[in-house]
Scaffold this active site. Structure first.
Site, PDB file in Angstrom:
ATOM      1  N   GLU A  49       0.877  -1.189   0.000  1.00  0.00           N
ATOM      2  CA  GLU A  49       0.000   0.000   0.000  1.00  0.00           C
ATOM      3  C   GLU A  49       0.895   1.214   0.000  1.00  0.00           C
ATOM      4  O   GLU A  49       1.687   1.409   0.922  1.00  0.00           O
ATOM      5  CB  GLU A  49      -0.866   0.042   1.257  1.00  0.00           C
ATOM      6  CG  GLU A  49      -2.208  -0.617   1.087  1.00  0.00           C
ATOM      7  CD  GLU A  49      -3.058  -0.437   2.332  1.00  0.00           C
ATOM      8  OE1 GLU A  49      -2.890   0.572   3.054  1.00  0.00           O
ATOM      9  OE2 GLU A  49      -3.877  -1.326   2.592  1.00  0.00           O
ATOM     10  N   ASP A  60      -6.231   9.729   9.800  1.00  0.00           N
ATOM     11  CA  ASP A  60      -4.963   9.241  10.329  1.00  0.00           C
ATOM     12  C   ASP A  60      -4.608   9.826  11.682  1.00  0.00           C
ATOM     13  O   ASP A  60      -4.871  10.991  11.960  1.00  0.00           O
ATOM     14  CB  ASP A  60      -3.841   9.559   9.325  1.00  0.00           C
ATOM     15  CG  ASP A  60      -3.947   8.686   8.093  1.00  0.00           C
ATOM     16  OD1 ASP A  60      -3.822   7.457   8.242  1.00  0.00           O
ATOM     17  OD2 ASP A  60      -4.185   9.238   6.987  1.00  0.00           O
TER      18      ASP A  60
END
Ligand code: PLP
Ligand code: PLP
Lengths: 270, 407, 407, 270
Positions: A49, A60
């Protein structure tokens, strides 16, 4: 058959879960990031990824936020990312690579142009962090036109009905977010996660990769027992952050971590 | 263009996907989607429930102090007539007189009543100028809900009085150091909190920004401003206003004033953005005037971003306008040319604040001062006897420190 | 006893010499007497002139934001029921929602209209908490009159936000260093200014203190508080209140609430003074509770003085109560036992401010908090279903700094 | 005949105005204040105004305010003032002495007690700074019972009608405040003052003493040409304040000033 489907079919026969590391493109520097990317397969990565930095990464936690900041300090653009992938593909043609990011930089690039060039540079799929199924139609059709998968996400808050709708157009694998939360913070309760994954598998014909909150070998092993992929993000990025003052240590440190996780995953399968 | 669904037949309300034209939508992580859908349903029900509005109206009257007056600003008007060839009739819609000092509380009252209805037990909010934070802390105190307010560290510095008020109201204040440590970053952090507390937490967004249903929900609650204005103008013998003027940060006070008049084509509207220090990158906050469409904080709207789609640093002397985005309905109203969007810089706003204080004895918020500045600095453009309503969105008590820094 | 004239037949208005019983009068230098007589005549005329009240009412509504709501403080009420055996029904009269944040502006509006009528071209005022100073600066800005505000240097320190607001309103602020550099000294200095500018200057006194006709004039203007309350209670189904509670500095917010009810013997009233740090000399400001009659600032009333008749230093955490005197009508109401005067100390007031903020989301002024503290700390003494109205005389924005100093 | 009336009759025959110095009792110290009081007649004082300190002297400017503060720092009470006067009278039985002060200390002492003891100690009159004619009835009757004059004040704002009312019960002399103002600040315009005093004399059967703003010999001389008394307050107190650091200089400095004023007054008459 595309690389993603190929990978999961191969692993299914070997009854092993995929190790899926996440790195942020351009972090800590474009050069080091390229090196990491190139070496991840040899460290044990089954699928990669590659994070596309965004100024406002609301999904995040602090660890990956800082990775975004480091990458953007290097003015990392999507164009640079495509070049990175091209370079990577000059060494590696078999490891699937999935781009992960937020909608706006893609919109700024142009949705069609993005998918076209992503494909051309050698990417296999795209994970859109802040584009739920209600909003991904234009992305989906551009992806389809360019033979890329849009990887959909399921979470603990996803109801069975939503899951059904979600799976309808899901391609490649399903990314299961193990917690209601942001990256790099809490970890899922083990019993809970096991149950949820069992449930998910009942409805889900696609491989399931699990992310968020997987840090230790033990975490990875547990997930590997119930899913087809183990995504490790913040724990890997932390290894980068811990060695910023001595960058030559970053690749070996990441390699060591990767070895641990890979070992744990292989144990799970046995 | 990010829209795949058919066009919305009613331009004045979003479609089922939360789109105003192509703007709006719900660009959030999957984790939050079920919460947004719940919220939308809860709002649809509450909105049609007379008991909800009964409670809202009672608190609006006795707690907030509504209706806010529509004040004929005769002193400023006469100053502008003498010095600027102004020929219009000037009214202020006095949201500054609301409890806590701005329009923000209208929205907070509605949302907290909704949160209660939904059985939520914890509230979060972001704040820039601190007005929305104070308003949220206020209704949370009143309805016994614990709350956490996210506020950029820069804003904590420059809006200290509001920080002290929030603390006095027992709010848990969370300083955000990321990015430019202003409103955008506070919103990021509030979204991160929300996704981590999906079961018990209600997020009271402070403007007509964010994912659907927020732009609709906040607008429905703020529309009380325009509804009262319509009635009050009638009472004063004006069939309708000719101009409605409001500052635009996220856009809630503006849409609140504008919305009930959108269908009336006799009414011209101007939304005034912050041109900051100047109109070069990083020095202003004029998303509609100088930005381009994109996705931030859950919706598709005009944004200040670079060519890579990264959000730009912004600046305004008014903390509540210091935001790179704008509510999606405004994006739609701009593209359909229903509303005219203009911008005004820091110095103009500061001068307008001072002039209004000295002529009318009303110290407006620096945010509000942008609307005042637009009228003052374009005074000669208004037709004779044009009825102009400026939304006096808040009071300037919080801005005294900033004013001292710009003598 | 200082009264030589026959007793006043109407106890609720002063006699021709400005006496309430033996209290009040005009103890000023001969220079000022003609001005006071002029003022009295002007007020008698204005008071009977419907056009004066028309103007007053219009500004009261659209500029001040009147009527101020009568708010059922259900959250504090329920807290007191649970924790303090409270059985009453609690209302707040929301003067904090007025433009500029306190009841003071009611009086300033009336006086500035009177000053205009009298052709005065310059305004002076004293201020303690800064609320009266801000209110005066506000109406002076609005009506284009230059003004000078006298404020003690100590008060300038502790009420800095209000000083900044006055400056923004273009008021000329005059710091007074004499004495304890608080409200009393500001009043001294304002009187000295007045006597030096007898031709053009109107002195807007901020409370029901000072020489006749001020105690009557200010009270007539503040009585709007009680009049509205009477109507609002009726609208809420209460024939009359059982208790009216207000803090007492000079006494204007208290008399404003009380006055329209004085003749109604069913209504009990409590005026709450500042007991400061403790009730020893110099540490409090409870003139009615602990003082003795004497003459200060032009009228005969209760005072904090030593045995030689020298005025004592006083203290209250609330700058607006930090005054050694009290309006003469209160002296009369105390001696006739029509109103009960109690006092509450700094700590009680601070705690009451915080509790009210946390339960109701209303941050009151520290002055106001004395009235709140009286009810909170005597909650068990009120009869079942007693209707209690607390005059929420002002908001506490100005007090955030003081609050930080008393954690 | 009381001392005040006696003085003005005597001066009338000599066609000279009275020199009336003001000092504040207890300023700068009780001892020095007593010494000043005792010596003022020999310095040329015809009548003495003795100020009673008050914490809030609203009719006074900064110079006399400070004198009040100095006196109060010495805890000066009315009782002490009466003792001062008694001591003075043991040296001097002919110079009229008038107390000047604010209402509250007198009220605290008790109006009747005050006038009784003022008379007993040897005072001749009282000037009440903040008690206008509307409020002085109780003071007047107590004064009358005790053979003291309440000296009334007239000012530039006093209308002819008020003046008539004021004169009705005026005793001793009328104190004309030359300016609308406080002590020790501005001085009256000369032409203006002359006109006002001429006017006043038309209606006023009593002697007129003029105070406020008389500083120099020239000021004193001008006033002496149109009035029967010249009150000097702040200018004298200033001489005290100027010498606080060398208190032994205070009496001689005041004496020198007094000589100047006295000389000016005597010149006026000639
Ligand atoms: C007084 C005031 N006006 C305007 C704004 C801008 O917000 P909006 O555009 O949502 O009205 C703010 C934001 O804090 C504010 O405090
Ligand atoms: C809010 C508030 N309440 C009360 C007072 C006390 O004054 P009064 O007793 O005249 O109402 C003040 C004085 O500044 C004030 O600001």
């Amino acid at each position: 058959m595309n690389r993603i489907d190929g990978l999961f079919q191969a692993l299914a026969t070997r009854k092993r879960a995929a190790l899926i590391p996440f790195i942020s493109a351009g972090d800590p520097t474009p050069a080091l990031s390229q090196e990491l990317l190139n070496q991840l397969p040899s460290m044990g990565a089954d699928l990669i990824e590659l994070g596309m930095p965004f100024s406002d990464p609301t999904a995040d936690g602090p660890i990956i936020q800082k990775a975004h900041v480091r990458a953007l300090r290097n003015n990392l653009s999507i164009k640079t990312i495509f070049t990175m992938i091209q370079t990577f593909r000059s060494y590696n043609s078999h490891t699937p690579l999935v781009l992960m990011g937020y909608a706006n930089p893609i919109l700024a690039f142009g949705i069609d142009a993005f998918f076209q060039q992503a494909h051309k540079s050698g990417a296999d799929g795209v994970i859109l962090v802040d584009v739920p199924i209600e909003e991904d139609a234009t992305f989906m059709s551009a992806a389809e036109r360019n033979a890329l998968c849009v990887i959909r996400l399921a979470t603990p808050t996803t109801s069975p009905e939503r899951l059904r709708a979600l799976l309808e157009k899901a391609r490649g694998f399903v990314y299961y977010v193990s917690i209601a939360g942001i990256t790099g913070t809490k970890s899922a309760d083990k019993k809970d996660l096991t149950m949820r994954l069992r449930n998910l598998k009942k409805h889900c014909p696609l491989p399931v990769a699990v992310g968020f909150g997987i840090k230790t070998g033990a975490d990875a092993r547990l997930v590997a027992e119930h899913a087809q992929g183990v995504v490790i993000g913040s724990a890997l990025i932390q290894a980068i952050e811990d060695n910023l003052s001595q960058p030559q240590r970053i690749v070996p440190e990441v390699a060591q971590k990767m070895t641990e996780w890979r070992k744990a995953i292989e144990e799970a399968q046995s | 263009m990010l829209k795949a669904t058919p066009p919305n037949p009613n331009p004045h309300t979003p479609d089922s996907q939360g789109r105003f034209g192509s703007f709006g939508g719900r660009f959030v992580s999957e984790t939050l989607m079920p919460l947004l859908i719940d919220l939308e349903h809860a709002w649809q029900q509450a909105k049609d429930d007379p008991s909800f509005w009964q409670a809202f109206d009672a608190y609006a009257r006795d707690y907030i102090g509504r209706p806010s007056p529509l004040y004929h600003a005769a002193a400023l008007e006469s100053h502008l007539r003498t010095h600027k060839a102004f020929k219009g009739i000037l009214y202020f819609k006095r949201e500054d007189l609301n409890h806590t000092g701005a329009h923000k509380i209208n929205n907070c009252l509605g949302q907290v009543l909704l949160a209660k209805r939904m059985g939520k037990t914890r509230i979060i909010a972001e704040t820039g100028a601190g007005q929305h934070g104070v308003a949220t802390a206020t209704v949370c105190a009143r309805f016994s809900l614990p709350c956490t307010i996210y506020m950029g560290a820069t804003d904590i510095q420059r809006q200290a009085p509001n920080v002290q008020r929030m603390a006095c109201l027992n709010a848990n204040i969370h300083a955000v150091d990321a990015g430019t440590a202003t409103l955008k970053d506070a919103l990021n952090e509030a979204l991160r909190d929300w996704v981590q507390h999906v079961d018990d937490t209600f997020y009271i967004i402070g403007s007509v920004a964010g994912p659907h249903p927020y732009p609709m929900l906040v607008r429905d609650l703020q529309a009380i401003i325009g509804k009262e204005t319509a009635q009050q103008l009638q009472d004063k013998g004006h069939a309708h206003p000719h101009y409605l003027i409001a500052c635009v940060g996220g856009g809630s006070n503006a849409i609140g004033l504008f919305h009930p008049f959108l269908a009336d084509t006799r009414v011209r509207m101007v939304g005034v953005e912050a041109a900051g220090r100047n109109t070069t990158d990083g020095n202003h906050a004029a998303a509609l005037t100088l930005g381009a469409p994109g996705v931030l904080h859950g919706s598709y709207s005009y944004l200040l971003q670079n060519e890579d789609g990264q959000i730009q640093p912004v600046h305004s002397v008014a903390a509540g306008l210091d935001y790179p985005g704008v509510g999606p309905e405004h994006a739609f109203l701009k593209d359909t040319a229903r509303v005219d969007y203009q911008c005004v810089n820091d110095q103009q706003a500061l001068a307008a604040l001072r002039l209004t204080a000295q002529k009318e004895g009303i110290i407006s918020a620096l945010e509000t001062a942008h609307a005042l500045a637009y009228v003052i600095d374009n005074a000669e453009t208004f037709e004779k006897d044009a009825v102009i309503v400026i939304n006096l969105s808040g009071r300037g008590d919080k801005d005294m420190q900033t004013l001292a820094e710009y003598p």
